[in-house]
Design a protein around this motif. Structure first.
Motif, short mmCIF file in Angstrom:
data_model
loop_
_atom_site.label_atom_id
_atom_site.label_comp_id
_atom_site.label_asym_id
_atom_site.label_seq_id
_atom_site.Cartn_x
_atom_site.Cartn_y
_atom_site.Cartn_z
N LEU A 146 -8.26 -9.55 -1.00
CA LEU A 146 -7.37 -9.35 -0.28
C LEU A 146 -6.56 -8.11 -1.29
O LEU A 146 -5.11 -7.49 -0.83
CB LEU A 146 -6.19 -10.74 -0.01
CG LEU A 146 -6.77 -11.39 1.15
CD1 LEU A 146 -5.44 -12.15 1.23
CD2 LEU A 146 -7.57 -10.78 2.30
N GLU A 147 -7.25 -7.69 -2.71
CA GLU A 147 -6.15 -6.86 -3.36
C GLU A 147 -6.65 -5.34 -3.38
O GLU A 147 -7.74 -5.49 -2.03
CB GLU A 147 -6.49 -7.11 -4.47
CG GLU A 147 -5.76 -8.29 -5.07
CD GLU A 147 -5.91 -8.83 -6.97
OE1 GLU A 147 -5.50 -7.80 -7.41
OE2 GLU A 147 -6.38 -9.62 -7.19
N PRO A 148 -5.70 -4.43 -3.76
CA PRO A 148 -6.68 -3.07 -3.44
C PRO A 148 -8.04 -3.14 -4.01
O PRO A 148 -8.11 -3.43 -5.40
CB PRO A 148 -6.23 -2.85 -4.62
CG PRO A 148 -4.11 -3.24 -4.21
CD PRO A 148 -4.92 -4.43 -4.19
N HIS A 164 -7.29 4.03 -0.18
CA HIS A 164 -8.88 2.94 -0.19
C HIS A 164 -9.80 2.50 0.70
O HIS A 164 -8.54 2.36 2.41
CB HIS A 164 -8.96 2.15 -1.48
CG HIS A 164 -7.99 1.10 -0.67
ND1 HIS A 164 -8.44 -0.55 -0.32
CD2 HIS A 164 -7.05 0.39 -1.22
CE1 HIS A 164 -7.23 -0.97 -0.69
NE2 HIS A 164 -6.41 -0.46 -0.10
N SER A 165 -10.07 2.04 1.39
CA SER A 165 -11.15 1.43 2.59
C SER A 165 -10.89 -0.33 2.32
O SER A 165 -10.33 -0.66 1.55
CB SER A 165 -12.32 1.49 2.57
OG SER A 165 -13.00 3.02 3.37
N ASN A 166 -10.35 -0.65 3.59
CA ASN A 166 -10.16 -2.31 3.25
C ASN A 166 -11.74 -2.88 2.94
O ASN A 166 -12.68 -3.06 2.14
CB ASN A 166 -10.62 -2.62 5.45
CG ASN A 166 -9.96 -4.17 5.90
OD1 ASN A 166 -11.25 -4.73 5.20
ND2 ASN A 166 -9.26 -4.14 5.77
N THR A 167 -10.60 -3.67 1.66
CA THR A 167 -11.11 -4.83 0.89
C THR A 167 -12.55 -6.23 1.50
O THR A 167 -13.12 -5.63 0.60
CB THR A 167 -9.84 -5.34 -0.59
OG1 THR A 167 -9.56 -3.61 -0.33
CG2 THR A 167 -11.10 -4.91 -1.13
N PRO A 168 -11.55 -6.25 2.74
CA PRO A 168 -12.69 -7.24 2.77
C PRO A 168 -13.56 -7.05 3.99
O PRO A 168 -15.06 -7.91 3.04
CB PRO A 168 -11.59 -7.67 3.87
CG PRO A 168 -10.72 -7.94 3.66
CD PRO A 168 -10.20 -6.95 3.04
N ALA A 169 -13.86 -5.82 4.54
CA ALA A 169 -15.10 -5.77 4.71
C ALA A 169 -15.99 -5.19 4.29
O ALA A 169 -16.81 -5.33 4.19
CB ALA A 169 -14.31 -4.43 5.28
#
Lengths: 501, 501
Positions: B155-157, B358-363
């Motif tokens: 969930l972090e950057p 940046h792009s969604n981290t979980p994905a």
């Protein structure tokens, strides 16, 4: 042979006949209707066919041959040229970059990134939530629930406007805070910074004037800088921007828009009071100028809640509100939003669909569910006292170890704005502190052009209390060394502080 | 009273003294150093203090009063003016929009969206994977795994460049396909369209020429249109773009870049053969021009695999490769990538960090895990025969119900390009078919300026076979009606087909 060569001559227009022929044959070669090696009609036969003097064809063929498009071989005829390719040349990328990139000076940010990545360095430079305070458990739970319950729908495209239930929740949240908005006024974005970059794309031509706070959010400065806006800084005091000055600048600079963070501002932590908010809206109203209210921190208050959002005081639809889940839920989700009037949203959604289509669908579903189940309120209630303690730990350590620094205690948000006495330079301090394993944001980087060189932005949200204290000790050690060795380094420090000119 | 009013006069410079005074007092008022209502020195006292004639001060004060900045009251003195705010005026949004928006003509897309949203309408207009064929089960599983195993880190950057393991996997995948790249050449984006929009931001000034296929991907056309590029279309045949014409246009138009989808192109389905690929690279090399290879469909082949990617044939680092997980994994994730040389990536990552961080981290984590566990290969092997059957069902239905339409069977991707006989207009057909509950993309919208008005882009990936057959029946019924009633509607159809002028 290109015996069927179709040339249409128009004798009424001014263009010489040989030029009309040249132009049309060239077009056919370029379009591939005539291929390399293909034979062209003889000058005599083409002249006959077109009913022109042979010299007309001679002139046309001579021009085409000079262009390298055809070749003549005595006795054999005239042919479309075989194009020999010159030797391969590498791409010289530096020659290709767009003009707008020249406005970005990244020297300081590169230096900051280099120092931050060294092991053992304590960073007070980010303005992010603490990783250990993220609501990982509940978010994981709702993400699993939406995937289990809705399956493939969670992996399909959302609309460009975003996931309906999340738009509804955001509209209701703003309604509860007094704003007159509906779900149709909400667009889900990949962070609030994308909102500002889309607003720039939709509203700003190069050279358009924009009013910003001085200092202001450095990411906002870079968005507006890349959009080639001309930025005018409105000075601030501890009560937020000086609205009298704003009013003058509205008259003198006729800006396209005002960009402001009125609540727990990044970097200063300052909050605009209720009266100044009304005054700001009246001034913007008199000038018919829109106000972009960037509000990442409004829910993160550590005493009384802040005054109403500008959007809640806005009766004419001039306030465009930017919100985000990056500070209150999780920064990695990249879920933010923009709330504004329909005519703007129509163009903004169009530009958004062109830029990157829509935001990550699973994160939109999970964020909506997280809010609907009450986990957001629960999480905010849990973290407010924790962030407050971190703020107090930082403030206390500053009083103790660095008493020469002045600051107003921020009543919310993630940042504390420290001002050193006359004669200090934050950049000198930054370099000495970095050597001692502690980094922060040099305040000067938050001004549209120049600014107070004595200020530091210190983040207190991302580090535990004992680490904040250690960071201040390192900073204080750097300050003592700087005081001892004075301003000897000054000459080399003049160029690197202004990311946006 | 502003007795301490500081004015510095420079008698050596050309500016008249009264103007120097006017300018400096104005600046102080604008900056808030002098507040509304504050009394200014008398003309006599200020003249004395500055050592100038009293008339100099009279002139300066007269100018400031004419500007409305100060007011004089006989017998009481001169004061900084109280600014009365004019009445509030609404924002007139249409007057604020940036010039670049004027290039977008959305009439046809609005019409398409309106028809598509009607219940019962079968859309062959999207180019998305079938929802029921998404690998929902395995993706949900890996997402749960990464959240359980790595918790808050997910969930972090992420960095602006993207999640390391995903960059590694992409680099290895391209290495296996023959490209000389490393993870440091890969940037994770929110879809490949964001890659093109960032390339436009980094490389294109307004008016810069760009070569595109004619027809080409309509999203790409809109990105380049919004960037105010001047587009030159390179004609195509069933073997992809005509490289001889490209070579001529490279010489004549000196483009900043070439944008191409060489494999299972959207909209035509055409694939550029190996020999033309080499020729294209040699031509681009001779002109020192970069090539943007957009490759969303390369892995979706229904016969033999396609020729090597341009990136795999590129020996000089001129090919910028755009890939995406939207077609092969799930469109809702918004995960794509750009692969290119370091000097370009440096600027591109900077612009990306400014646009949306940046792009969604979980994905990113889940996509990396999905690939690493072999689920992507498994999924591709499962869906290729299914998409092939859908393609064949569409082709068969067209042969049966609409034999006057001509097409080449696409060997991969999601689209079939249907050409109607001379005299037909796809837009006429579109409107009649929409009335019968079936929509498609009018081919003309895929050209940079004008183009073949007889073509239709028919998607076969998103609908089951029996629905594709029903869609063709409705299309054929519309075609029969159009044939009966001829071209009576033509006059009203001229304006709405070109989204990018």
């Amino acid at each position: 042979m290109a015996e069927g060569l179709q040339i249409n001559l128009d004798r009424r227009q001014g263009e010489p006949l040989y030029q009309q022929i040249t132009r049309q044959v060239r077009a056919k070669i370029v379009a591939g209707d005539l291929s390399p090696g293909q034979r062209l009609p003889t000058e005599r036969s083409l002249a006959q066919k077109l009913g022109v003097h042979r010299n007309t064809i001679v002139s046309a063929y001579a021009e085409l041959e000079a262009d390298g498009l055809i070749t003549s071989h005595v006795g054999r005829g005239t042919f479309v040229a075989q194009r020999e390719l010159p030797a391969e040349r590498p791409v010289v990328w530096s020659e290709l970059f767009a003009q707008r990139l020249r406005r970005l000076d990244e020297a300081y940010f590169r230096e900051l990134a280099r120092h931050s990545s060294r092991p053992g360095v304590i960073s007070l430079a980010g303005a992010t939530p603490a990783p250990e305070l993220l609501p990982t458990k509940h978010f994981t739970q709702v993400l699993q629930e939406v995937l289990r319950r809705h399956g493939q729908a969670v992996l399909e495209p959302s609309t460009r406007e975003g996931h309906g239930p999340l738009r509804e929740w955001i509209a209701q949240d703003l309604q509860c805070r007094g704003a007159v908005v509906g779900a149709e006024n909400v667009v889900i974005l990949s962070g609030n910074q994308q909102g500002l970059s889309l607003l720039a794309q939709v509203l700003l031509d190069p050279g358009d004037p924009v009013l910003v706070e001085a200092p202001t959010y450095l990411g906002g400065l870079r968005v507006l800088g890349l959009a080639e806006a001309v930025l005018w800084g409105v000075p601030m005091d501890s009560g937020g921007l000086l609205v009298d000055v704003l009013q003058e600048l509205l008259l003198r600079r006729r800006p396209k828009l005002i960009y402001t963070q009125p609540t727990f501002q990044n970097p200063t932590g300052a909050t605009l009071g209720r009266e100044r908010r009304e005054h700001l809206l009246a001034a913007a109203g008199a000038a018919a100028v829109p106000v972009v209210e960037d509000d990442p921190y409004g829910a993160l208050y550590y005493g009384a809640p802040p005054p109403p959002a500008l959007k809640a005081l806005d009766r004419s639809g001039r306030v465009v509100y930017l919100g985000t889940f990056s500070k209150v839920l999780a920064p990695g989700l990249r879920i933010g939003y923009l709330v504004g009037p329909e005519p703007l949203l129509h163009q903004l959604v169009l530009a958004r669909g062109i830029q990157d289509l829509h935001s990550n669908t699973p994160a939109q579903w999970a964020a909506a569910e997280f809010c609907a189940q009450g986990y957001l309120d629960e999480h905010l209630e849990a973290v407010r006292p924790l962030y407050r303690r971190r703020r107090d730990a930082l403030a206390e350590a500053l009083h103790k170890y660095l008493p020469e620094g002045q600051f107003a205690l921020p009543e919310g948000g993630f940042n504390l704005w420290l001002e050193m006495p006359e004669g200090w330079r934050a950049l000198d301090l930054f370099r000495l502190a970095a050597e001692r394993g502690m980094v922060f944001v040099v305040g000067e980087s938050c001004y549209p052009s120049g600014g107070n060189e004595r200020c530091l932005r210190l983040n207190f949200s991302a580090q535990p209390e004992e680490v904040l204290v250690e960071a201040v000790k390192r900073l204080a050690a750097a300050a003592r060394e700087l005081a001892r060795h004075g301003r000897s380094k000054e000459t080399q420090l003049n160029t690197a502080t202004r990311p946006i000119v």
